[in-house]
Design a protein around this motif. Structure first.
Motif, short mmCIF file in Angstrom:
data_model
loop_
_atom_site.label_atom_id
_atom_site.label_comp_id
_atom_site.label_asym_id
_atom_site.label_seq_id
_atom_site.Cartn_x
_atom_site.Cartn_y
_atom_site.Cartn_z
N LEU A 103 0.83 -1.21 0.00
CA LEU A 103 0.00 0.00 0.00
C LEU A 103 0.86 1.26 0.00
CD1 LEU A 103 -2.92 -0.95 2.43
CD2 LEU A 103 -2.83 -1.09 -0.05
N LYS A 104 2.03 1.19 -0.63
CA LYS A 104 2.88 2.37 -0.72
C LYS A 104 2.27 3.38 -1.68
CE LYS A 104 6.63 0.35 -2.15
NZ LYS A 104 6.37 -1.08 -2.20
N THR A 105 2.37 4.64 -1.34
CA THR A 105 1.89 5.72 -2.21
C THR A 105 2.53 7.02 -1.79
OG1 THR A 105 -0.04 6.97 -2.94
CG2 THR A 105 -0.10 6.09 -0.70
N ARG A 106 2.66 7.94 -2.74
CA ARG A 106 3.14 9.28 -2.42
C ARG A 106 2.00 10.28 -2.32
NH1 ARG A 106 8.94 10.28 -5.51
NH2 ARG A 106 9.93 8.33 -4.85
N ASP A 107 0.81 9.83 -2.56
CA ASP A 107 -0.35 10.72 -2.46
C ASP A 107 -0.59 11.06 -0.99
OD1 ASP A 107 -3.07 11.64 -2.14
OD2 ASP A 107 -3.48 10.93 -4.16
N PRO A 108 -0.42 12.32 -0.60
CA PRO A 108 -0.55 12.67 0.83
C PRO A 108 -1.93 12.38 1.40
CG PRO A 108 -0.40 14.65 -0.52
CD PRO A 108 -0.09 13.50 -1.41
N LEU A 109 -2.97 12.57 0.60
CA LEU A 109 -4.32 12.30 1.09
C LEU A 109 -4.50 10.81 1.38
CD1 LEU A 109 -7.23 13.11 1.73
CD2 LEU A 109 -7.75 12.89 -0.72
#
Length: 342
Positions: free
Chosen positions: A228-234
Motif C-alpha cells: 500500500l505504498k503511495t506518495r499521495d498525501p491524502l
C-alpha cells in the motif's frame, strides 16, 4: 550520573571500577523523539546493575554534543548533554536519535564526529529518523537500512535508488544498525545487552519495562502492508487513520469527513494511487494487523478478531480463508514452523 561502584582492598586502597561491558554515546537530533531515546536508555539502565538501582556498572551511557546547550525533543522536553564530543573510540556504539524529518538534524561538528567514528570503526546506530541523518552524512552507502513503515515513502523521496527495509523491527549490517524507533529501540538495545552483558540481563530489562519478550531483527513491524505504498498525501493520511482506528472500523464517509474531503474525492484518490476502493484498502490493513498478531505468542484468535476490527471470530476466519487460502490458526502454525530454529 552516579559514580561507578568501587571496591576496596584490605588496606582500604580503592581499586578502579571495572570497565562497563557496553558503553554507548548518544547524539540527539533537534526535535528528536523522546520515547525512542528513553526506551533505549532504560534498557541499558536496567541491565547495568542488580535490581533497579540504576548504577552504570555493566553498561554506561552518555549524551554527547558539541556544546552544553540542551536539545529540545519533538514533544518539547529538553535533555542536556553530559560530555563534549571528544574521542569516539571511548564508546562501543554511537547512537543517533532522530525525530521530526523537516526539523531534525545535527550540527556540522557532530556530523564530523560521526565520520571520525566511522573511520575508527566504531559501530553507528540510527534510531527513528537517525537513519536519515546517517545517510545524509554519507555513512550508509552499501549498507541495508531500516526505517519505520510510516517514513518509508519519505525515505524514497529523499534518497533516490535506495530502498529501505520497512517490514522489520531493526537491521544490523556489519557496523551499522538501524531501527524504526518507538518500542523497537528497546528491542535493539536489548539485542546489544544480550551480546555484551548477557541474555538474562536483556530479559530482565524488558520484563521490568512490561515487554513480554525480545523481538529479533527479522520480526515484522506492526503497521501498514508494504503493497500500500503511495506518495499521495491524502491517501497516506487515510491509510494512517485506518491503521490507528482498527477496532473502531470507521466507514468511508467518516474517514473522508475526518480528512476534510468528500467521499468521492477520497475514493478517486484511492483508486488512482492504489487501484483499490477505501473499503478494500481498509481490509488489507486489517488483515496485515491480524497476521502480525498471529505471528506473536499469547493472542487468541478471538482477541485478534476484535483488535483487527472484525465482527467476530467467524468473520475473521471467513475473510482470512478467502485471502490467505487457510485459516488463521493454520497460518499461525505454519508461520511458527517456518521460524523455528533448525
Amino acid at each position: 550520573m552516579i559514580a561507578p561502584f568501587r571496591r576496596y582492598d584490605c588496606d582500604m586502597t580503592p581499586t578502579p571500577a571495572p570497565r562497563p561491558r557496553l558503553r554507548v554515546g548518544f547524539l540527539l537530533a533537534r526535535r528528536f523523539t523522546l520515547s525512542a531515546f528513553a526506551n533505549f536508555v532504560d534498557v541499558l539502565r536496567l541491565a547495568a546493575d542488580e535490581g533497579d538501582r540504576s548504577r552504570p556498572i555493566l553498561c554506561s551511557w552518555q549524551v554527547i554534543a558539541q556544546d552544553s546547550a540542551p536539545v529540545r525533543s519533538s514533544c518539547g522536553v529538553t535533555v542536556g548533554p553530559e560530555e563534549k564530543l571528544g574521542d569516539p573510540s571511548r564508546f562501543d556504539y554511537i547512537v543517533v536519535i532522530g525525530g521530526l524529518i523537516d526539523e531534525g538534524g545535527l550540527p556540522p561538528e557532530e556530523i564530523a564526529f560521526l565520520r571520525r567514528a566511522a573511520t575508527a570503526r566504531v559501530p553507528l546506530i540510527g534510531v527513528c529518523t537517525g537513519a536519515f541523518i546517517l545517510h545524509r552524512a554519507g555513512l550508509m552507502q552499501g549498507y541495508r537500512c531500516c526505517v519505520s513503515w510510516f517514513h518509508h515513502d519519505d525515505f524514497l523521496e529523499q534518497f533516490d535508488g535506495l530502498v529501505p527495509v520497512s517490514d522489520r523491527v531493526f537491521v544490523e549490517d556489519r557496523d551499522r544498525l538501524t531501527c524504526s524507533g518507538g518500542a523497537s529501540s528497546a528491542h535493539l538495545a536489548a539485542h546489544l545487552v544480550d551480546r555484551h552483558v548477557g541474555r538474562a540481563a536483556a530479559r530482565k530489562s524488558l520484563h521490568i519495562m512490561i515487554i513480554d519478550e525480545a523481538m529479533a531483527a527479522d520480526d515484522p513491524q506492526p503497521g501498514l502492508p508494504l503493497d500500500l505504498k503511495t506518495r499521495d498525501p491524502l491517501v497516506r493520511r487515510a491509510l494512517l487513520h485506518m491503521q490507528q482506528n482498527l477496532d473502531a472500523a470507521p466507514g468511508v464517509g467518516e474517514i473522508a469527513a475526518r480528512l476534510g474531503v468528500s467521499r468521492r474525492k477520497l475514493e478517486r484518490h484511492m483508486r488512482e494511487a492504489l487501484g483499490l476502493s477505501p473499503a478494500a484498502a481498509f481490509l488489507k490493513v486489517r488483515l496485515a494487523h491480524a497476521r502480525f498478531l498471529l505471528a506473536r505468542p499469547g493472542h487468541s484468535v478471538t482477541r485478534i478478531a476484535a483488535e483487527a476490527g472484525f465482527c467476530d471470530v467467524s468473520h475473521l476466519i471467513r475473510v482470512f480463508r478467502q485471502h490467505e487460502g487457510t485459516t488463521p490458526e493454520a497460518w499461525r502454525q505454519a508461520n511458527a514452523a517456518q521460524r523455528a530454529p533448525v
